[in-house]
Write a protein that holds these residues in place. Structure first.
Motif, PDB file in Angstrom:
ATOM      1  N   GLN A   1       9.545   0.464 -50.049  1.00  0.00           N
ATOM      2  CA  GLN A   1      10.296  -0.544 -50.807  1.00  0.00           C
ATOM      3  C   GLN A   1       9.445  -1.066 -51.958  1.00  0.00           C
ATOM      4  N   ALA A   2       8.152  -1.310 -51.662  1.00  0.00           N
ATOM      5  CA  ALA A   2       7.254  -1.801 -52.703  1.00  0.00           C
ATOM      6  C   ALA A   2       7.039  -0.744 -53.785  1.00  0.00           C
ATOM      7  N   GLN A   3       6.869   0.519 -53.372  1.00  0.00           N
ATOM      8  CA  GLN A   3       6.685   1.588 -54.349  1.00  0.00           C
ATOM      9  C   GLN A   3       7.936   1.767 -55.199  1.00  0.00           C
ATOM     10  N   GLY A   4       9.095   1.744 -54.534  1.00  0.00           N
ATOM     11  CA  GLY A   4      10.349   1.860 -55.278  1.00  0.00           C
ATOM     12  C   GLY A   4      10.545   0.707 -56.232  1.00  0.00           C
ATOM     13  N   GLY A   5      10.125  -0.500 -55.812  1.00  0.00           N
ATOM     14  CA  GLY A   5      10.241  -1.661 -56.694  1.00  0.00           C
ATOM     15  C   GLY A   5       9.372  -1.532 -57.929  1.00  0.00           C
ATOM     16  N   LEU A   6       8.152  -0.994 -57.750  1.00  0.00           N
ATOM     17  CA  LEU A   6       7.264  -0.788 -58.886  1.00  0.00           C
ATOM     18  C   LEU A   6       7.865   0.218 -59.866  1.00  0.00           C
ATOM     19  N   ILE A   7       8.367   1.329 -59.341  1.00  0.00           N
ATOM     20  CA  ILE A   7       8.970   2.352 -60.202  1.00  0.00           C
ATOM     21  C   ILE A   7      10.162   1.770 -60.958  1.00  0.00           C
ATOM     22  N   ASP A   8      10.988   0.982 -60.272  1.00  0.00           N
ATOM     23  CA  ASP A   8      12.161   0.384 -60.917  1.00  0.00           C
ATOM     24  C   ASP A   8      11.743  -0.624 -61.997  1.00  0.00           C
ATOM     25  N   ASP A   9      10.684  -1.389 -61.722  1.00  0.00           N
ATOM     26  CA  ASP A   9      10.197  -2.362 -62.713  1.00  0.00           C
ATOM     27  C   ASP A   9       9.724  -1.670 -63.985  1.00  0.00           C
ATOM     28  N   VAL A  10       9.054  -0.532 -63.830  1.00  0.00           N
ATOM     29  CA  VAL A  10       8.570   0.203 -65.006  1.00  0.00           C
ATOM     30  C   VAL A  10       9.745   0.786 -65.782  1.00  0.00           C
ATOM     31  N   LEU A  11      10.693   1.395 -65.075  1.00  0.00           N
ATOM     32  CA  LEU A  11      11.827   2.028 -65.745  1.00  0.00           C
ATOM     33  C   LEU A  11      12.710   1.009 -66.457  1.00  0.00           C
ATOM     34  N   ARG A  12      12.802  -0.189 -65.926  1.00  0.00           N
ATOM     35  CA  ARG A  12      13.645  -1.232 -66.534  1.00  0.00           C
ATOM     36  C   ARG A  12      12.885  -2.077 -67.559  1.00  0.00           C
ATOM     37  N   GLY A  13      11.619  -1.764 -67.770  1.00  0.00           N
ATOM     38  CA  GLY A  13      10.842  -2.469 -68.777  1.00  0.00           C
ATOM     39  C   GLY A  13      10.258  -3.784 -68.321  1.00  0.00           C
ATOM     40  N   ARG A  14      10.386  -4.125 -67.054  1.00  0.00           N
ATOM     41  CA  ARG A  14       9.819  -5.384 -66.576  1.00  0.00           C
ATOM     42  C   ARG A  14       8.291  -5.321 -66.511  1.00  0.00           C
ATOM     43  N   ILE A  15       7.765  -4.093 -66.378  1.00  0.00           N
ATOM     44  CA  ILE A  15       6.316  -3.882 -66.468  1.00  0.00           C
ATOM     45  C   ILE A  15       6.093  -2.827 -67.539  1.00  0.00           C
ATOM     46  N   SER A  16       5.402  -3.209 -68.599  1.00  0.00           N
ATOM     47  CA  SER A  16       5.148  -2.267 -69.693  1.00  0.00           C
ATOM     48  C   SER A  16       3.667  -1.984 -69.880  1.00  0.00           C
ATOM     49  N   ASP A  17       2.813  -2.854 -69.374  1.00  0.00           N
ATOM     50  CA  ASP A  17       1.367  -2.673 -69.497  1.00  0.00           C
ATOM     51  C   ASP A  17       0.904  -1.681 -68.432  1.00  0.00           C
ATOM     52  N   ASP A  18       0.315  -0.578 -68.883  1.00  0.00           N
ATOM     53  CA  ASP A  18      -0.092   0.443 -67.914  1.00  0.00           C
ATOM     54  C   ASP A  18      -1.183  -0.057 -66.984  1.00  0.00           C
ATOM     55  N   ARG A  19      -2.029  -0.995 -67.439  1.00  0.00           N
ATOM     56  CA  ARG A  19      -3.081  -1.507 -66.555  1.00  0.00           C
ATOM     57  C   ARG A  19      -2.483  -2.233 -65.359  1.00  0.00           C
ATOM     58  N   ASP A  20      -1.455  -3.019 -65.607  1.00  0.00           N
ATOM     59  CA  ASP A  20      -0.781  -3.712 -64.500  1.00  0.00           C
ATOM     60  C   ASP A  20      -0.089  -2.710 -63.578  1.00  0.00           C
ATOM     61  N   ALA A  21       0.608  -1.753 -64.182  1.00  0.00           N
ATOM     62  CA  ALA A  21       1.317  -0.751 -63.377  1.00  0.00           C
ATOM     63  C   ALA A  21       0.337   0.076 -62.551  1.00  0.00           C
ATOM     64  N   ALA A  22      -0.789   0.485 -63.170  1.00  0.00           N
ATOM     65  CA  ALA A  22      -1.782   1.300 -62.463  1.00  0.00           C
ATOM     66  C   ALA A  22      -2.418   0.520 -61.326  1.00  0.00           C
ATOM     67  N   ALA A  23      -2.719  -0.754 -61.556  1.00  0.00           N
ATOM     68  CA  ALA A  23      -3.336  -1.571 -60.508  1.00  0.00           C
ATOM     69  C   ALA A  23      -2.411  -1.684 -59.303  1.00  0.00           C
ATOM     70  N   ARG A  24      -1.134  -1.939 -59.559  1.00  0.00           N
ATOM     71  CA  ARG A  24      -0.172  -2.025 -58.451  1.00  0.00           C
ATOM     72  C   ARG A  24      -0.001  -0.672 -57.756  1.00  0.00           C
ATOM     73  N   ALA A  25       0.032   0.398 -58.561  1.00  0.00           N
ATOM     74  CA  ALA A  25       0.208   1.732 -57.986  1.00  0.00           C
ATOM     75  C   ALA A  25      -0.962   2.107 -57.078  1.00  0.00           C
TER      76      ALA A  25
END
Length: 538
Positions: free
Chosen positions: A262-286
């Motif tokens: 659920q957490a992984q799917g939420g991260l992917i959805d946040d990136v695709l919808r533009g809620r997370i655009s900074d790769d550093r934030d996305a990479a840290a969560r990933a």
């Protein structure tokens, strides 16, 4: 570790008494204890498995009666000291002991039985203490690994280290999923065929130690020592304990994957919808969610034909969750890591970090992974086949997530193709991929109908029909001889069918543009009808 009768005879205190074996029966059998007595009847004192020490006084009543009593009481054998009470035993004593399946030994020099008893009991107690200590070490090792949530390799390596033996975890298809560190390559040679012969009673069966992993009715793998174990009892015990740890690991992972995915799917959805655009934030969560850091990340999609039961969305949801679990488990078991999410019915999208990105190691790893995914996904109820599609590699996590869309398009095309590739890239789908994306456009559909209308409305014919011959003719770039060979028909038959096609369509089949136009129209028709292109076995 137990002490046998033969090992007792090798003790210094016994060797000094000059032992002579009169009956060699049960010399290799372990003894439970040593008991010294001159009583003629020991049936009430023995529990079975003892080695009896005596001066021979009991033989005065008769060798057969005394030895029969020992045999009935469960004794392993008897050691008689000569010289104190009797100077020799009857000549028949050895033969009688042999008939009664008892070891019989005489000592030609006097010795103190207490010295023998003390030496043997010290060894037995030490061996028992060693077994208890070994059992405790095994229990503590695998309990600690389970509590820490150790990976599969950690559990397999622990078993191998304890036993000082190579250990392999395989699936039910006899594919080696996890191999203990340092295992020699020759032990894995021809693994699948050899594994199917073990264990077995045939002469060519492999002398392997094998333990199932999972409940008997739901086993999902086997732990194997791929050679003859030096201590079979210990090997069995350690493998069983390791198998329990692996089964617990699987159950914990299944419980964990609910929240984790659920957490992984939420991260992917946040990136695709533009809620997370900074790769550093996305990479840290990933990375916090289990994706290993890598120089390149691969967008991937595992797609199976959807078979949603009408009016039963719950069943479809359960199947998709099982599909997600199968994909994630297979990727992790292969030593890779990833982010996973369900994107649609029968479709799991992922960002993969391969264990090794170097070419050709990465290509080989993807080939193995694709084959394993196809097998594991096939075990999910309601799923019939699957393809692994890969988007372009990316150095950033956000770019890899964005690349899932391309992987989805490739997977859609791959399902319509008739081959059995381990995985698909954009270079594998080419024109068919473009047509797949455009097939719902009414202008493309009208074009295909216009090009092939005369053939599609012609009278049905036995195979190979006009369409079949045309399809193979176009696929083989106009090579009529190859078409005849592929369809198992004569060349005149091919010439006749093509002449009829030319007449029906009113086009020149030798013209390059006409061939391309017809080939595209056939692809559109096949993809619009949702079927794979017909294949002909050579």
């Amino acid at each position: 570790m137990t002490l046998t009768v033969a090992e007792v005879l090798k003790l210094p205190v016994v060797r000094r008494a000059e032992p002579e074996v009169l009956s060699k029966r049960r010399l290799a059998e372990p003894i439970r204890w040593v008991h010294s007595s001159d009583l003629a009847d020991l049936s009430s004192l023995l529990q079975g498995g003892e080695l009896v020490l005596t001066t021979g006084a009991a033989f005065a009543r008769g060798s057969r009666e005394y030895l029969r009593g020992l045999a009935k009481a469960g004794a392993v054998g008897v050691v008689v000291e000569l010289g104190t009470v009797v100077s020799r035993l009857p000549a028949s004593a050895g033969r009688i002991a042999d008939e009664l399946d008892l070891a019989l030994v005489v000592l030609h020099r006097k010795t103190r039985f207490v010295d023998i008893t003390e030496a043997v009991h010290r060894r037995i107690v030490a061996a028992q203490y060693e077994e208890v200590a070994f059992d405790r070490r095994v229990h503590e090792t695998f309990t600690e690994l389970s509590m820490k949530g150790a990976p599969l390799l950690g559990i397999v390596d622990a078993a191998a280290k304890i036993l000082d033996e190579p250990v392999v975890l395989e699936d039910l298809s006899h594919q080696a999923l996890v191999v203990s560190t340092g295992t020699a390559a020759d032990l894995l040679a021809d693994w699948e065929r050899r594994s199917r012969r073990s264990p077995g009673k045939r002469a060519d069966s492999e002398p392997w130690s094998v333990t199932g992993v999972g409940q008997s009715s739901q086993q999902w793998g086997r732990l194997v020592i791929p050679r003859h174990a030096s201590d079979q009892a210990r090997a069995t015990m350690v493998l069983e304990r390791a198998a329990a740890a692996l089964a617990m690991h699987r159950m914990v992972e299944r419980d964990r994957t609910g929240l984790q995915h659920q957490a992984q799917g939420g991260l992917i959805d946040d990136v695709l919808r533009g809620r997370i655009s900074d790769d550093r934030d996305a990479a840290a969560r990933a990375h916090a969610l289990g994706l290993r850091k890598a120089a390149q990340y691969l967008p991937a999609v595992v797609r199976s034909p959807g078979h949603t039961p009408l009016g039963d969305p719950v069943a479809a949801h359960r199947r998709n969750i099982a599909l997600l679990d199968a994909v994630a488990h297979t990727v992790n078991a292969a030593g890779h890591s990833g982010l996973f999410t369900v994107r649609g019915d029968g479709e799991v999208a992922a960002v993969l970090a391969l264990r090794d990105n170097r070419i050709p190691l990465a290509d080989k790893a993807l080939e193995i992974l694709g084959d394993r995914l196809r097998r594991e996904v096939h075990r999910v109820d309601g799923v019939d086949g699957a393809v692994l599609a890969l988007g372009p590699p990316a150095s950033l996590v956000t770019d890899a997530i964005a690349g899932m869309s391309e992987a989805t398009d490739i997977a859609e095309v791959a399902l319509s193709m008739g081959d059995n590739r381990s995985y698909y890239r954009a270079s594998d789908v080419r024109l068919r991929g473009l047509i797949s994306l455009l097939r719902d456009d009414r202008r493309v559909q009208r074009f295909a109908e216009t090009e092939l209308r005369s053939l599609l409305t012609s009278t049905l014919q036995p195979e190979p029909s006009h369409l079949t011959v045309l399809r193979e003719y176009l696929r083989l770039a106009g090579n009529k001889a190859a078409v005849a060979e592929r369809l198992h028909v004569s060349r005149p038959f091919v010439y006749k069918r093509l002449a009829e096609v030319r007449e029906l369509l009113g086009v020149d089949l030798e013209d390059g543009e006409s061939m391309t136009s017809l080939h595209v129209a056939l692809m559109v028709t096949e993809l619009s009808r949702g079927r794979r292109p017909a294949t002909v076995t050579a």
